[in-house]
Enzyme design. Structure first.
Site, PDB file in Angstrom:
ATOM      1  N   GLN A 134       0.822  -1.219   0.000  1.00  0.00           N
ATOM      2  CA  GLN A 134       0.000   0.000   0.000  1.00  0.00           C
ATOM      3  C   GLN A 134       0.856   1.268   0.000  1.00  0.00           C
ATOM      4  O   GLN A 134       1.596   1.518   0.956  1.00  0.00           O
ATOM      5  CB  GLN A 134      -0.892   0.007   1.248  1.00  0.00           C
ATOM      6  CG  GLN A 134      -1.793   1.206   1.341  1.00  0.00           C
ATOM      7  CD  GLN A 134      -2.559   1.254   2.653  1.00  0.00           C
ATOM      8  OE1 GLN A 134      -2.147   0.637   3.630  1.00  0.00           O
ATOM      9  NE2 GLN A 134      -3.658   1.980   2.689  1.00  0.00           N
ATOM     10  N   GLY A 135       0.723   2.086  -1.042  1.00  0.00           N
ATOM     11  CA  GLY A 135       1.478   3.338  -1.126  1.00  0.00           C
ATOM     12  C   GLY A 135       0.578   4.541  -0.942  1.00  0.00           C
ATOM     13  O   GLY A 135       0.277   5.245  -1.912  1.00  0.00           O
ATOM     14  N   TYR A 136       0.130   4.758   0.275  1.00  0.00           N
ATOM     15  CA  TYR A 136      -0.699   5.934   0.571  1.00  0.00           C
ATOM     16  C   TYR A 136       0.138   6.998   1.291  1.00  0.00           C
ATOM     17  O   TYR A 136       0.272   8.122   0.840  1.00  0.00           O
ATOM     18  CB  TYR A 136      -1.874   5.555   1.480  1.00  0.00           C
ATOM     19  CG  TYR A 136      -3.094   4.987   0.797  1.00  0.00           C
ATOM     20  CD1 TYR A 136      -3.043   4.463  -0.492  1.00  0.00           C
ATOM     21  CD2 TYR A 136      -4.332   4.962   1.455  1.00  0.00           C
ATOM     22  CE1 TYR A 136      -4.180   3.934  -1.100  1.00  0.00           C
ATOM     23  CE2 TYR A 136      -5.471   4.452   0.853  1.00  0.00           C
ATOM     24  CZ  TYR A 136      -5.397   3.937  -0.417  1.00  0.00           C
ATOM     25  OH  TYR A 136      -6.522   3.421  -1.012  1.00  0.00           O
ATOM     26  N   SER A 137       0.693   6.629   2.478  1.00  0.00           N
ATOM     27  CA  SER A 137       1.318   7.639   3.354  1.00  0.00           C
ATOM     28  C   SER A 137       2.575   8.230   2.738  1.00  0.00           C
ATOM     29  O   SER A 137       3.318   7.555   2.025  1.00  0.00           O
ATOM     30  CB  SER A 137       1.688   7.017   4.694  1.00  0.00           C
ATOM     31  OG  SER A 137       0.558   6.457   5.293  1.00  0.00           O
ATOM     32  N   SER A 160       4.138  -1.048   4.500  1.00  0.00           N
ATOM     33  CA  SER A 160       4.305  -2.350   5.157  1.00  0.00           C
ATOM     34  C   SER A 160       4.727  -3.398   4.151  1.00  0.00           C
ATOM     35  O   SER A 160       4.138  -3.512   3.073  1.00  0.00           O
ATOM     36  CB  SER A 160       2.991  -2.795   5.806  1.00  0.00           C
ATOM     37  OG  SER A 160       2.666  -1.959   6.862  1.00  0.00           O
ATOM     38  N   GLU A 163     -10.068  -2.963   4.887  1.00  0.00           N
ATOM     39  CA  GLU A 163      -8.931  -3.302   5.742  1.00  0.00           C
ATOM     40  C   GLU A 163      -9.360  -4.111   6.973  1.00  0.00           C
ATOM     41  O   GLU A 163      -8.641  -4.981   7.434  1.00  0.00           O
ATOM     42  CB  GLU A 163      -8.242  -2.004   6.171  1.00  0.00           C
ATOM     43  CG  GLU A 163      -6.869  -2.195   6.735  1.00  0.00           C
ATOM     44  CD  GLU A 163      -6.113  -0.876   6.873  1.00  0.00           C
ATOM     45  OE1 GLU A 163      -6.707   0.186   6.582  1.00  0.00           O
ATOM     46  OE2 GLU A 163      -4.947  -0.923   7.284  1.00  0.00           O
TER      47      GLU A 163
HETATM   48  C1  LIG Z   1       2.967  -0.335  11.668  1.00  0.00           C
HETATM   49  C2  LIG Z   1       2.494   0.623  10.631  1.00  0.00           C
HETATM   50  C3  LIG Z   1       2.250   0.175   9.340  1.00  0.00           C
HETATM   51  C4  LIG Z   1       1.842   1.080   8.353  1.00  0.00           C
HETATM   52  N1  LIG Z   1       1.652   0.618   7.082  1.00  0.00           N
HETATM   53  C5  LIG Z   1       1.333   1.493   6.097  1.00  0.00           C
HETATM   54  C6  LIG Z   1       1.243   1.058   4.744  1.00  0.00           C
HETATM   55  O1  LIG Z   1       1.430  -0.123   4.419  1.00  0.00           O
HETATM   56  N2  LIG Z   1       0.954   1.976   3.794  1.00  0.00           N
HETATM   57  C7  LIG Z   1       0.711   3.289   4.088  1.00  0.00           C
HETATM   58  O2  LIG Z   1       0.410   4.054   3.181  1.00  0.00           O
HETATM   59  N3  LIG Z   1       0.795   3.739   5.370  1.00  0.00           N
HETATM   60  C8  LIG Z   1       1.113   2.877   6.361  1.00  0.00           C
HETATM   61  N4  LIG Z   1       1.232   3.317   7.673  1.00  0.00           N
HETATM   62  C9  LIG Z   1       1.076   4.738   7.950  1.00  0.00           C
HETATM   63  C10 LIG Z   1      -0.173   5.075   8.736  1.00  0.00           C
HETATM   64  O3  LIG Z   1      -1.313   4.969   7.951  1.00  0.00           O
HETATM   65  C11 LIG Z   1       0.029   6.503   9.276  1.00  0.00           C
HETATM   66  O4  LIG Z   1       1.083   6.439  10.202  1.00  0.00           O
HETATM   67  C12 LIG Z   1      -1.219   7.037   9.940  1.00  0.00           C
HETATM   68  O5  LIG Z   1      -2.218   7.253   8.979  1.00  0.00           O
HETATM   69  C13 LIG Z   1      -0.926   8.348  10.702  1.00  0.00           C
HETATM   70  O6  LIG Z   1      -0.280   9.251   9.873  1.00  0.00           O
HETATM   71  P1  LIG Z   1       1.075   9.963  10.350  1.00  0.00           P
HETATM   72  O7  LIG Z   1       2.004   8.904  10.840  1.00  0.00           O
HETATM   73  O8  LIG Z   1       1.538  10.817   9.228  1.00  0.00           O
HETATM   74  O9  LIG Z   1       0.672  10.834  11.599  1.00  0.00           O
HETATM   75  P2  LIG Z   1      -0.065  12.252  11.561  1.00  0.00           P
HETATM   76  O10 LIG Z   1      -1.242  12.183  10.644  1.00  0.00           O
HETATM   77  O11 LIG Z   1       0.940  13.299  11.295  1.00  0.00           O
HETATM   78  O12 LIG Z   1      -0.593  12.362  13.027  1.00  0.00           O
HETATM   79  C14 LIG Z   1       0.212  12.762  14.126  1.00  0.00           C
HETATM   80  C15 LIG Z   1      -0.681  12.871  15.344  1.00  0.00           C
HETATM   81  O13 LIG Z   1      -1.684  13.890  15.127  1.00  0.00           O
HETATM   82  C16 LIG Z   1      -2.986  13.346  15.305  1.00  0.00           C
HETATM   83  N5  LIG Z   1      -3.932  13.933  14.355  1.00  0.00           N
HETATM   84  C17 LIG Z   1      -3.755  14.078  13.019  1.00  0.00           C
HETATM   85  N6  LIG Z   1      -4.860  14.626  12.467  1.00  0.00           N
HETATM   86  C18 LIG Z   1      -5.767  14.802  13.461  1.00  0.00           C
HETATM   87  C19 LIG Z   1      -7.097  15.313  13.517  1.00  0.00           C
HETATM   88  N7  LIG Z   1      -7.719  15.720  12.411  1.00  0.00           N
HETATM   89  N8  LIG Z   1      -7.725  15.324  14.714  1.00  0.00           N
HETATM   90  C20 LIG Z   1      -7.101  14.888  15.852  1.00  0.00           C
HETATM   91  N9  LIG Z   1      -5.823  14.421  15.863  1.00  0.00           N
HETATM   92  C21 LIG Z   1      -5.169  14.357  14.682  1.00  0.00           C
HETATM   93  C22 LIG Z   1      -2.830  11.869  15.027  1.00  0.00           C
HETATM   94  O14 LIG Z   1      -3.850  11.114  15.638  1.00  0.00           O
HETATM   95  C23 LIG Z   1      -1.450  11.576  15.623  1.00  0.00           C
HETATM   96  O15 LIG Z   1      -1.542  11.391  17.005  1.00  0.00           O
HETATM   97  C24 LIG Z   1       1.645   2.444   8.680  1.00  0.00           C
HETATM   98  C25 LIG Z   1       1.874   2.881   9.983  1.00  0.00           C
HETATM   99  C26 LIG Z   1       2.305   1.993  10.947  1.00  0.00           C
HETATM  100  C27 LIG Z   1       2.570   2.503  12.325  1.00  0.00           C
END
Ligand SMILES: Cc1cc2nc3c(=O)[nH]c(=O)nc-3n(C[C@H](O)[C@H](O)[C@H](O)COP(=O)(O)OP(=O)(O)OC[C@H]3O[C@@H](n4cnc5c(N)ncnc54)[C@H](O)[C@@H]3O)c2cc1C
Length: 413
Positions: A129-132, A164, A247
């Site tokens: 998955q290439g989202y983040s 991942s 998911e």
């Molecule tokens: C083990 C693991 C596997 C993963 N696998 C994948 C993958 O395969 N593909 C992929 O694309 N991504 C993957 N991810 C990424 C994951 O989807 C993101 O980490 C997640 O969506 C959070 O984004 P961020 O890390 O940029 O944090 P941010 O979005 O920057 O958030 C930082 C903090 O701010 C809070 N926050 C943000 N916005 C709001 C809001 N509107 N209201 C209240 N609080 C808020 C969040 O809750 C968090 O505490 C993975 C992450 C992990 C940990």
């Protein structure tokens, strides 16, 4: 709440039990009882057995290699496999079968379904998955990876992160910005990119456990045919969101089974460490028991809705929030019970790190350190953070006013 299965689903349950009896080795205790090398071999062979028996992609139409069964039967299968302590596929099947496959079924052209779906089931193609991106996580609408049309190709430049198992896949589905002038989520497309083409670089990221579960993926002038798009150009947002809906899958049925097995192990750990008479430990174990029981009933409730409508509602967010936050408290208790032993790594390291350890795992410190102490941290981040789940629950279940949007953010959901 009435999680009663229709008679045909119960008939299928008997079929699955007979299949398990025929295919599992005698005295099977679960993959946790195997060494990591044995578990790897078993999980490859087991996936093949599921595939050859029509139990992978069981709801997919038969013409694409699926089992042609109902969603209820899919829940029954997941439940029975969990009870029998065997997985529903390989770890990468979450992104390959559940996410990519189901999304193609909903949004793909006939040509794409015929081309990709059978290869997903056979395991020839493994999708990640290439989202983040570094600046787009919860606010997924901010994705900046660019795809520009050039003749019959898309040319891709940019970066994805937290992919991942990126090093185990050969295809990635990408959320890419194709129209920088459109409002954020209206300018993105859902693209399909091989990982073994020039310009793609996959760099594993080392995590707390010392292992590499996910990767950064860099794209430099990567060319893919224009046909490698699902949905319309710059119409990828709806596709991307519907993918996220796949998911969670059958978790409502299987989570209570896994977490109950883990709790039983935690009680056993307290006994073996001589802490089971300690009133504070007993109190905390009782709290865990209560939480896991509530998880079971919450699961029944979600399943009832699913059995009626065939869809997972926003209640799935309650479930995600519930298990991931519970797990961190249970992890803390495991560390308290282990005491100084938690400082010493002993025994086999877990084969699977996310959610609970494999059933049958030995009750050693490595199991609790890796699965609970270190990886339970990430449970409240991946698949939508706790804060985002609370936003969803507040807005879609409780009907609270939408949170004020600062800038043009769009929560991942
Ligand atoms: C083990 C693991 C596997 C993963 N696998 C994948 C993958 O395969 N593909 C992929 O694309 N991504 C993957 N991810 C990424 C994951 O989807 C993101 O980490 C997640 O969506 C959070 O984004 P961020 O890390 O940029 O944090 P941010 O979005 O920057 O958030 C930082 C903090 O701010 C809070 N926050 C943000 N916005 C709001 C809001 N509107 N209201 C209240 N609080 C808020 C969040 O809750 C968090 O505490 C993975 C992450 C992990 C940990």
């Amino acid at each position: 709440m009435d999680p009663t299965y229709p008679p045909e689903a119960e008939a299928f349950r008997r079929e699955v039990r007979a299949f398990l009896q025929a295919h599992l080795p005698p005295g099977w205790e679960g993959m946790g009882a195997l060494s990591n090398e044995e578990a790897e071999t078993f999980s490859i062979t087991w996936r093949r057995t599921l595939f050859e028996s029509g139990m992978l992609g069981i709801t997919w139409p038969k013409e694409y290699g699926g089992g042609g069964r109902s969603k209820v039967e899919q829940v029954v299968l997941a439940e029975e496999l969990a009870k029998a302590r065997v997985p529903t596929g390989r770890v990468t099947d979450t992104t390959s079968v559940k996410m990519m496959g189901n999304t193609l079924l909903r949004w793909g052209t006939e040509q794409q379904k015929v081309r990709y779906l059978p290869r997903i089931l056979s395991g020839e193609d493994v999708w990640v998955q290439g989202y983040s991106e570094p600046d787009a996580g919860s606010d997924l609408g901010s994705v900046a990876l660019r795809a520009v049309r050039d003749g019959d190709d898309w040319v891709i430049n940019g970066q994805k992160i937290w992919t991942s198992r990126g090093h185990e896949g050969n295809w990635i589905f990408l959320l890419a910005r194709t129209d920088p002038d459109a409002p954020k989520h209206r300018g993105v497309s859902f693209l399909l990119c091989p990982l073994d083409v020039p310009g793609v670089e996959v760099r594993p990221i080392r995590v707390l456990t010392g292992l590499s579960e996910f990767c950064e993926v860099f794209f430099t002038d990567v060319r893919i045919p224009i046909g490698n798009i699902v949905g319309q150009p710059s119409g990828g947002w709806a596709v991307a969101m519907s993918l996220l809906g796949h998911e969670r899958g059958e978790e409502a049925a299987t989570n209570p089974i896994f977490f109950r097995a883990e709790l039983d192990r935690l009680v056993e750990l307290a006994r073996s460490c001589g802490r089971d008479r300690d009133p504070i430990i007993r109190d905390r174990l009782a709290w865990c028991y209560m939480k896991v029981e509530v998880m079971r009933f919450l699961g029944y409730r979600i399943l009832t809705g699913y059995l009626r409508s065939g869809e997972l509602g926003p209640e799935a967010s309650v479930s995600k929030l519930y298990w991931s936050e519970y797990h961190q408290v249970a992890a803390d208790l495991a560390m308290t019970i282990l005491g100084a032993r938690a400082l010493v790594r002993e025994g086999r390291r877990p084969f699977r790190h996310f959610r609970t350890d494999e059933p049958g795992a030995p009750n050693n410190s490595n199991s609790w350190i890796d699965v609970c102490l270190l990886n339970a941290r990430s449970g409240t981040v991946y698949a939508g953070t706790s804060q985002i789940q609370r936003n969803i629950i507040g807005e879609t279940i409780l009907g609270l006013p939408k949170e004020p949007v600062v800038g043009i953010g769009t929560d991942r959901r």
